[in-house]
Design an enzyme around this catalytic site. Structure first.
Site, PDB file in Angstrom:
ATOM      1  N   GLU A   1      -5.207  -8.619  -1.083  1.00  0.00           N
ATOM      2  CA  GLU A   1      -5.885  -8.459   0.206  1.00  0.00           C
ATOM      3  C   GLU A   1      -7.358  -8.197  -0.059  1.00  0.00           C
ATOM      4  O   GLU A   1      -7.702  -7.356  -0.897  1.00  0.00           O
ATOM      5  CB  GLU A   1      -5.353  -7.260   0.994  1.00  0.00           C
ATOM      6  CG  GLU A   1      -4.000  -7.457   1.621  1.00  0.00           C
ATOM      7  CD  GLU A   1      -3.602  -6.297   2.516  1.00  0.00           C
ATOM      8  OE1 GLU A   1      -4.480  -5.673   3.138  1.00  0.00           O
ATOM      9  OE2 GLU A   1      -2.394  -6.022   2.582  1.00  0.00           O
TER      10      GLU A   1
ATOM     11  N   GLU B   1       0.825  -1.218   0.000  1.00  0.00           N
ATOM     12  CA  GLU B   1       0.000   0.000   0.000  1.00  0.00           C
ATOM     13  C   GLU B   1       0.861   1.271   0.000  1.00  0.00           C
ATOM     14  O   GLU B   1       0.811   2.087   0.921  1.00  0.00           O
ATOM     15  CB  GLU B   1      -0.949  -0.026   1.199  1.00  0.00           C
ATOM     16  CG  GLU B   1      -1.910  -1.210   1.104  1.00  0.00           C
ATOM     17  CD  GLU B   1      -2.982  -1.238   2.179  1.00  0.00           C
ATOM     18  OE1 GLU B   1      -2.740  -0.698   3.262  1.00  0.00           O
ATOM     19  OE2 GLU B   1      -4.052  -1.824   1.933  1.00  0.00           O
TER      20      GLU B   1
HETATM   21  C1  BG6 Z   1      -4.410  -3.257   4.730  1.00  0.00           C
HETATM   22  C2  BG6 Z   1      -3.049  -3.603   5.259  1.00  0.00           C
HETATM   23  O1  BG6 Z   1      -4.505  -1.906   4.601  1.00  0.00           O
HETATM   24  O2  BG6 Z   1      -5.515  -3.555   5.520  1.00  0.00           O
HETATM   25  C3  BG6 Z   1      -3.019  -4.774   6.234  1.00  0.00           C
HETATM   26  O3  BG6 Z   1      -2.156  -3.853   4.210  1.00  0.00           O
HETATM   27  C4  BG6 Z   1      -4.196  -4.629   7.186  1.00  0.00           C
HETATM   28  O4  BG6 Z   1      -1.791  -4.789   6.878  1.00  0.00           O
HETATM   29  C5  BG6 Z   1      -5.488  -4.676   6.388  1.00  0.00           C
HETATM   30  O5  BG6 Z   1      -4.193  -5.576   8.200  1.00  0.00           O
HETATM   31  C6  BG6 Z   1      -6.741  -4.618   7.227  1.00  0.00           C
HETATM   32  O6  BG6 Z   1      -6.705  -3.500   8.058  1.00  0.00           O
HETATM   33  P1  BG6 Z   1      -6.874  -3.635   9.622  1.00  0.00           P
HETATM   34  O7  BG6 Z   1      -6.554  -2.310  10.155  1.00  0.00           O
HETATM   35  O8  BG6 Z   1      -8.275  -4.041   9.841  1.00  0.00           O
HETATM   36  O9  BG6 Z   1      -5.911  -4.695  10.041  1.00  0.00           O
END
Ligand code: BG6
Length: 488
Positions: free
Chosen positions: A382, A188
């Site tokens: 993701e 990101e």
């Molecule tokens: C993404 C990141 O933005 O979102 C991850 O690359 C992160 O590292 C994921 O865990 C989900 O966000 P969060 O804050 O719910 O863990």
């Protein structure tokens, strides 16, 4: 179903959110090791959670035993990776996205020789994946740079950090070349503006003279450069390797068709694309250069930098996708949080407890836009939803909400592929419960596998299969055809 036969189904985790073992095997402190769990802060107020000060860093350094730094313990993946990989293999994973904790290889970031114990850990991890026929997809930098580079150099604002990263990535390519063919440079990369410390080790108090925005874009230039150099080295050192960029896909819709709303939304989306534009096309977009000029921001471009950027373009575009946002010029429009952003609420969408708006069709829109813009293979690295799960007395976890989220997103993914989008694979975030990047909670659970631990680190850390585990297994086994059956 349109999923290609070689489609890479799997999951994604990051070292700092899963490994734990923060002071084991010669590992140095990373920026993630000082991230604090704040039980009293509103989970929808991401800025409070990701904020940092010099005082907080010093305090963290003096509290080795405090339970308030959950990323130090993660889910103990460092010691349990074999058990976890066996579970991923049971689900039929073809790919696992992991990251390498930079401070495990270079504890302070600027050593000249790597820490062999750190190297061994990752070699063992990759060997285990190999034994289970799971291909590693490795992120070089995922919110876990050595803390020492942050405190001594104010992170990536200093060009010397770029050289440190190039050394780190070169060591990774050389030592892991027999195991890893798929790489990502910065997780990101666009997030530097939203959380400068987590992403780039920038400490706001050290930016008072130049201004935070200047520091962020200065650091970003060094990351672009480091990425371009890494791309070239990766190709040279590992024949047949492919290396991509990684963007937070923050697709934004106009709240109304009023031209002013459309314009403000267009600018938001262009701003989101800017980061991938540089990494895919190897140059800064003219409109961003104009923006820098108008805002007195100086990009620390040195002679030869433009050439380096031009020759370090990525092979594919990867991204995270969780939610969409809406935008409007109306200052009174109701707002809601997303993935470290705040946007206008979309009346047509439901939200998770953390306020993130659930939008499967938005994934199809994002895939279509990205593919049309870049004409490069895409990889969803993701996607998922954070929920509170309940471990029942019989050790079962019933999570129909998660199945519903994934099912709807997979259906849209399939439609995008059917429209002609070239999609290499899909890695869910995260296939096993891990520590949240933003709020440092484990109770914001994403996994198909439940980890028995609470936000303060109490629990057995035993792993349990959720209902979604069996569901995802079936999706992979049938390469998505089971989704068709569910429609009937
Ligand atoms: C993404 C990141 O933005 O979102 C991850 O690359 C992160 O590292 C994921 O865990 C989900 O966000 P969060 O804050 O719910 O863990």
């Amino acid at each position: 179903m349109a999923f290609p036969e070689d489609f890479l189904w799997g999951g994604a985790i990051a070292a700092n959110q899963s490994e734990g073992a923060w002071n084991v095997g010669g590992k140095g402190l990373s920026v993630a090791d000082v991230a604090t769990y704040k039980p009293d802060a509103d989970v929808k107020d991401y800025k409070t959670h990701v904020g940092i000060s010099l005082e907080a860093i010093e305090k963290a350094e003096q509290e080795p035993d405090s339970p308030y730094y959950p990323k130090r313990r993660g889910i103990d993946f460092y010691h349990r990776y074999k058990e976890d990989i066996a579970l991923f293999a049971e689900m039929g994973f073809k790919v696992l996205r992991v990251s390498i904790a930079w401070s495990r290889i270079f504890p302070n970031g600027d050593e000249t020789e790597p820490n062999e114990e750190g190297i061994r850990f990752y070699q063992n991890l990759f060997e285990e994946l190999g034994k289970n026929n799971i291909e590693p997809l490795v992120t070089l930098s995922h919110y876990e740079m050595p803390l020492s580079l942050a405190t001594r150099f104010n992170g990536w604002t200093d060009r010397r950090v770029m050289d440190c990263f190039v050394r780190f990535s070169t060591v990774c390519f050389e030592r892991f070349k027999n195991y890893v063919k798929l790489w990502l440079t910065f997780n990101e990369v666009d997030s530097i503006i939203r959380h400068p410390f987590t992403t780039a080790g920038i400490i706001p108090e050290l930016c008072e003279e130049k201004g935070l925005l200047q520091c962020c874009y200065q650091a970003l230039h060094h990351q672009f450069m480091a990425s371009a150099i890494a791309v070239k080295r990766c190709h040279e050192i590992i024949p047949g390797s492919r290396i991509g960029c990684m963007l937070t896909k923050l697709t934004t819709y106009p709240r109304t068709c009023m031209p002013e709303d459309v314009l403000v939304t267009l600018k938001k989306n262009l701003d989101n694309y800017f980061y991938a534009d540089v990494m895919v096309w190897g140059e800064y977009p003219a409109m961003m250069l104009k923006y820098f000029e108008k805002n007195g921001i100086e990009i620390p471009m040195q002679s030869g930098d433009e050439e380096v950027l031009k020759h370090g373009c990525v092979d594919f575009v990867s991204f995270s996708y969780y939610m969409t946002m809406t935008e409007s010029v109306d200052e009174n429009a109701e707002r809601t949080p997303g993935n470290t952003v705040l946007g206008v609420k979309n009346p047509y969408l439901e939200s998770s407890e953390w306020g993130w708006q659930i939008d499967p069709v938005g994934l199809r829109i994002s895939l279509t836009e990205l593919y049309d813009r870049y004409r490069k293979p895409l990889f969803i690295v993701e996607n998922g939803i954070g929920n509170r799960d309940v471990l029942e007395a019989d050790k079962k976890i019933h999570d129909p909400y998660r199945i519903e989220y994934f099912r709807k997103h997979f259906m849209e993914m399939e439609k995008a592929i059917d429209d002609g989008v070239e999609l290499m694979g899909y890695a869910s975030w995260a296939p096993i419960d891990i520590i949240s990047a933003s709020t440092n909670q484990i109770s914001k659970r994403y996994g198909f596998i439940y980890v028995d631990a609470d936000d303060m680190g109490n629990g057995s850390y035993d792993r349990y299969r959720k209902d979604s585990f069996y569901w995802y297994k079936k999706v992979i086994e049938t390469n998505g055809r089971s989704l068709e059956d569910e429609k009937m």
